[in-house]
Design a protein around this motif. Structure first.
Motif, mmCIF file in Angstrom:
data_model
loop_
_atom_site.group_PDB
_atom_site.id
_atom_site.type_symbol
_atom_site.label_atom_id
_atom_site.label_comp_id
_atom_site.label_asym_id
_atom_site.label_seq_id
_atom_site.Cartn_x
_atom_site.Cartn_y
_atom_site.Cartn_z
ATOM 1 N N TYR A 1 -2.902 -2.867 -5.718
ATOM 2 C CA TYR A 1 -1.930 -3.559 -4.868
ATOM 3 C C TYR A 1 -2.594 -4.586 -3.951
ATOM 4 C CZ TYR A 1 -3.626 0.160 -1.789
ATOM 5 O OH TYR A 1 -4.435 1.010 -1.087
ATOM 6 N N ASP A 2 -3.930 -4.616 -3.920
ATOM 7 C CA ASP A 2 -4.674 -5.596 -3.140
ATOM 8 C C ASP A 2 -4.685 -6.923 -3.905
ATOM 9 O OD1 ASP A 2 -7.001 -6.077 -1.000
ATOM 10 O OD2 ASP A 2 -7.698 -6.850 -2.926
ATOM 11 N N PRO B 1 -11.616 -3.112 -5.474
ATOM 12 C CA PRO B 1 -10.333 -3.353 -4.784
ATOM 13 C C PRO B 1 -9.178 -2.734 -5.575
ATOM 14 C CG PRO B 1 -11.636 -5.364 -4.857
ATOM 15 C CD PRO B 1 -12.323 -4.372 -5.756
ATOM 16 N N LYS B 2 -8.244 -2.106 -4.892
ATOM 17 C CA LYS B 2 -7.163 -1.387 -5.561
ATOM 18 C C LYS B 2 -6.087 -2.345 -6.076
ATOM 19 C CE LYS B 2 -7.950 3.029 -3.294
ATOM 20 N NZ LYS B 2 -7.357 4.170 -2.559
ATOM 21 N N GLN C 1 2.023 -10.330 -1.605
ATOM 22 C CA GLN C 1 1.076 -9.318 -1.152
ATOM 23 C C GLN C 1 0.647 -9.646 0.273
ATOM 24 O OE1 GLN C 1 -1.592 -10.110 -4.575
ATOM 25 N NE2 GLN C 1 -1.622 -7.894 -4.832
ATOM 26 N N TYR C 2 0.820 -8.683 1.158
ATOM 27 C CA TYR C 2 0.382 -8.838 2.548
ATOM 28 C C TYR C 2 0.862 -10.157 3.164
ATOM 29 C CZ TYR C 2 -2.539 -4.887 1.315
ATOM 30 O OH TYR C 2 -2.972 -3.667 0.881
ATOM 31 N N ASP D 1 0.854 -1.180 0.000
ATOM 32 C CA ASP D 1 0.000 0.000 0.000
ATOM 33 C C ASP D 1 0.896 1.239 0.000
ATOM 34 O OD1 ASP D 1 -1.675 2.136 0.620
ATOM 35 O OD2 ASP D 1 -2.788 1.053 2.159
ATOM 36 N N THR E 1 -17.040 -5.599 -4.403
ATOM 37 C CA THR E 1 -17.078 -6.396 -3.188
ATOM 38 C C THR E 1 -18.456 -6.236 -2.575
ATOM 39 O OG1 THR E 1 -16.314 -4.559 -1.819
ATOM 40 C CG2 THR E 1 -14.617 -6.013 -2.748
#
Length: 270
Positions: free
Chosen positions: A180-181, A177-178, A145-146, A93, A226
């Motif tokens: 990088y998500d 959802p962006k 990611q995450y 993010d 979503t």
């Protein structure tokens, strides 16, 4: 060559490029970003040059390239460029208080010890040479990611999971959802590059009014949403027109009862 040998054809970035050539999408629009359009060919040519920039900065296979950018062509080029040379793209993010460790980061100045700003990346791409795709196994790590690590062979499966919804080559996708998500990356980057469609690259806030305005502006035909966004749409009682949409896909719980009425199109759930 034994089936167990690593291959450049297995490299995610190279396979996407070959997929584009096989289906004749080179000159089709892949991304809409503000007032600019970028073709599938421009995506892959830019990714190759971004890979060359990373090589010039000493990035090697297995190194970590932190990418902390909003939805933009610089994000796409940096992501695909890092993967092309066998590095691991760490997606973060851009507004996070701290970035994960890595050998280099594409982000704003002052956020990492070794920074390449988006402007520096684009300027350097004009003179960079495209290196060959690094040979990998399907299970070789490609991006994270995450805290979750994804391999070169995974993204096509995520597209195939969406195939029953009937994506078309002339669709324009907008993802709530962006980029990088984890879901946003699939929606915004992998789906258009695997389907020949185009997607809106957008870093704006995801208010109901803002999303509706950008759907209309870019004439988006598919809203990849979503259940939380559709629930917010219901709670706010908004009647913003989403008129270009032909369908919406709701990730998560079933959407509110009147979601189809508010959006003016069918709402499908995976």
């Amino acid at each position: 060559m034994r089936t167990s040998d690593p291959s450049p054809a297995t490299n995610l970035t190279e396979s996407l490029s070959q997929w584009t050539l096989a289906f004749g999408w080179w000159d089709r629009v892949a991304f809409l970003c503000g007032d600019d359009d970028f073709t599938h060919g421009e995506v892959h040519l830019g990714a190759g040059r971004a890979a060359g920039v990373f090589r010039e900065h000493g990035v090697r296979p297995g190194d970590r390239v932190v990418i902390a950018l909003p939805g933009s062509m610089e994000f796409v080029w940096a992501f695909l460029g890092a993967v092309r040379i066998g590095a691991i793209a760490l997606l973060s993010d851009p507004e996070a208080s701290a970035l994960p460790p890595g050998e280099v980061a594409v982000c704003a100045l002052g956020r990492h010890e070794h920074v390449i700003t988006p402007a520096e990346l684009v300027a350097a791409m004009s003179r960079a040479r495209t290196p060959p795709a690094h040979a990998v196994h399907p299970g070789t790590p490609a991006f994270a990611q995450y805290g979750a690590l994804y391999a070169h062979g995974d993204p096509e499966a995520s597209f195939l999971a969406m195939e029953p919804f009937g994506l078309r080559e002339n669709d324009v996708l907008f993802s709530v959802p962006k980029t990088y998500d984890p879901v946003g990356l699939r929606n915004t980057v992998f789906l258009p590059l695997y389907s020949g469609a185009s997607a809106v690259l957008d870093s704006g806030r995801r208010s109901v009014t803002g999303v509706a305005e950008r759907v209309r502006r870019h004439r988006a035909s598919v809203l990849l949403s979503t259940s939380a966004f559709l629930t917010r749409l219901a709670a706010e009682g908004s009647r913003e027109p989403f008129w270009p949409l032909r369908m919406a896909v709701s990730q998560g719980a079933p959407p509110p009862v009147h979601a189809e009425e508010w959006l003016g199109c069918p709402v499908l759930t995976p």
